[in-house]
Design an enzyme around this catalytic site. Structure first.
Site, mmCIF file in Angstrom:
data_model
loop_
_atom_site.group_PDB
_atom_site.id
_atom_site.type_symbol
_atom_site.label_atom_id
_atom_site.label_comp_id
_atom_site.label_asym_id
_atom_site.label_seq_id
_atom_site.Cartn_x
_atom_site.Cartn_y
_atom_site.Cartn_z
ATOM 1 C CB CYS A 32 -0.894 0.047 1.249
ATOM 2 S SG CYS A 32 -1.948 -1.386 1.497
ATOM 3 C CB CYS A 36 -3.361 2.448 2.706
ATOM 4 S SG CYS A 36 -4.672 1.226 2.371
ATOM 5 C CB CYS A 63 -3.563 -1.710 -1.705
ATOM 6 S SG CYS A 63 -5.090 -1.334 -0.809
ATOM 7 C CG ASP A 438 21.344 34.723 -11.199
ATOM 8 O OD1 ASP A 438 21.402 34.242 -12.338
ATOM 9 O OD2 ASP A 438 20.398 35.420 -10.796
#
Length: 505
Positions: A32, A36, A63, A438
């Site tokens: 699962c 779940c 599942c 930058d």
């Protein structure tokens, strides 16, 4: 995460961990997703697996209640830069389907036997099983979301035969393809080749990524708005055309992919690249929690929770775009790229105002570099990079790590640390890159206007200029700084920051 951390996650049904690991229960024989809704199994009956393929190989079935295949992928393949993560990026891009395990191993610099041993140890399954799990996931998505013929679904997902497709779906899901489709309500496509699919993601999701792509869109090749993005893209077997739209009003805020044209053999690669482009496998809660702990970024995170880092649809194209965009504004780079696109061919599948393809490296090396205005050295550097891409002497992509990518790019004329770092962010999805030199990053730091560095969180009480305090998520810090620099408003008495900052394309 150790066993008990994962067990607490499934006991809390924490959706943030869906796709990051899988829970197998020995008493039921199924696996699962962590969220779940079924009753939490006893810890003594639980085994956790890194991948669904490992659960398959151990004899577990998916599942039917929680559908563990219908979840975002794990961000680990970008966070990690080891062989296993590099292999998963290539497997997700369809390399095993196209070139086999030998081709995958060759790209990574290992023998097939070595690679199988590494992946089996690290991920619990070998490359064939991992690719098979990816095919099953793609096939399930197509079955429940489209009205494609079953045979078309089989080959689009990468299966070599309908029989292999039927056997795999029955083994993984304990249902025939017809039964899987009957349990859903597939959408009717608007045309013979149109497909509409939902892209699962972890919330929150900030739609600013659409604006990022829109302001950089090259007319005729791509288009965008604040909530949509459309693109022509060359793939191994032909041209593809797609559109992604975000709906903030509909419950669940779906992110929808509409594919207007694609060779079905390229569908797995297209899905993988679109998912990378929109960073849908990211864990925004983990990222935002770390970033918000730094006083310099706390306000930015509160304003834009769930910010995403755009990926790259084509590594070679991203290099060209980065080189053209060096030391110029976004608007200027877009103008230059629009001029460069004139040497690209017409699309084989035009539509929605998109008619051209981004120029190939060979087209740029032959004629395109002459269309780039500015210093002659810039055009020569662009031609050299395009020529290297065209003749294969420069070969990089999703299978590289940060160091190998830099080693390949930095020897190129006109390519420096900024370009290598930017490519690591966009192509590899590397989460811990900080582009400190930058101009837009520097403007973003000024725009955030934190009173004093000492207020930021750090062990010594003084904030570092490279934002190491928020590692390993500095790439996302960079996205926040770019966004802050682009805001046309004042912050704490600062002058307005114009939108035409030297941010990358």
């Amino acid at each position: 995460m150790d066993f008990w951390q994962r067990y607490r996650a499934i006991d809390a049904r924490d959706t943030r961990f869906d796709g990051q690991f899988f829970t197998a229960v020995r008493t039921t024989g199924i696996y699962c997703r962590p969220s779940c809704p079924a009753r939490t199994p006893k810890a003594s009956n639980v085994t956790f697996y890194e991948t669904s393929a490992a659960a398959h190989d151990a004899g577990y079935r998916a599942c039917k209640r929680c559908l563990p295949e219908a979840v975002p992928g794990t961000p680990a393949w970008n966070v990690r830069q080891d062989v296993a993560a590099r292999a998963m990026r290539l497997i997700n891009d369809g390399v095993v389907n196209r070139d086999g395990v030998d081709g995958l191993a060759a790209r990574l610099g290992y023998s097939s036997r070595q690679l199988n041993r590494i992946l089996s140890h690290e991920l619990g399954a070998g490359p064939l099983s991992l690719a098979r799990a990816g095919r099953a996931q793609t096939a399930r998505t197509l079955l429940v979301s489209t009205s494609m013929k079953l045979a078309d679904v089989a080959f689009a997902a990468g299966f070599s035969s309908v029989r292999q497709f039927n056997e795999t779906m029955a083994e993984v899901f304990d249902m025939t393809p017809s039964a899987l489709r009957a349990a859903s309500r597939p959408k009717t496509s608007g045309g013979a080749t149109a497909l509409t699919l939902s892209l699962p993601y972890r919330e929150p999701f900030h739609p600013g990524i659409f604006t990022f792509l829109s302001v950089r869109a090259i007319p005729g090749i791509e288009s965008g708005t604040a909530t949509s993005y459309a693109r022509m893209l060359a793939l191994p077997h032909g041209d593809a055309r797609f559109r992604v739209e975000y709906d903030a009003v509909t419950p669940g805020r779906p992110l929808t992919l509409t594919i207007g044209a694609v060779d079905l053999r390229d569908l797995p690669a297209l899905l993988s690249r679109v998912r990378r482009l929109f960073d849908v496998d990211a864990d925004p809660v983990a990222i935002d929690t770390t970033l918000a702990a730094d006083a310099r970024l706390a306000t930015a995170v509160a304003e834009a929770p769930g910010i995403r880092m755009p990926g790259a649809l084509d590594p070679g194209e991203m290099l060209i775009r980065a080189m053209v965009g060096q030391q110029v504004t976004v608007a200027a780079a877009r103008t230059a790229l629009t001029r460069l696109s004139a040497v690209g061919r017409s699309s084989q599948s035009p539509g929605e105002g998109l008619e051209h393809m981004f120029p190939t490296a060979a087209e740029i090396a032959a004629d395109g570099h002459a269309l780039v205005r500015g210093p002659r050295k810039r055009a020569e550097a662009l031609r050299a990079a395009a020529a290297a891409l065209a003749d294969g002497s420069l070969d990089f992509g999703y299978g590289d790590d940060v160091d190998s990518l830099a080693a390949k790019l930095l020897p190129l004329p006109g390519v420096g640390p900024w370009t290598a770092g930017y490519l690591a962010m966009r192509v590899l999805g590397a989460p811990d890159v900080f582009l400190g030199n930058d101009a837009a990053v520097r403007n973003g730091v000024k725009a955030l206007a934190v009173p004093t560095p000492a207020t930021a969180s750090s062990p010594g009480g003084t904030a570092s200029p490279d934002f190491r305090e928020v590692s390993p998520w500095r790439s996302y810090a960079t996205m926040h700084l770019w966004r802050a620099a682009a805001q046309p408003r004042t912050r704490a008495g600062n002058v307005p920051i114009k939108n035409s900052v030297a941010a990358s394309v």
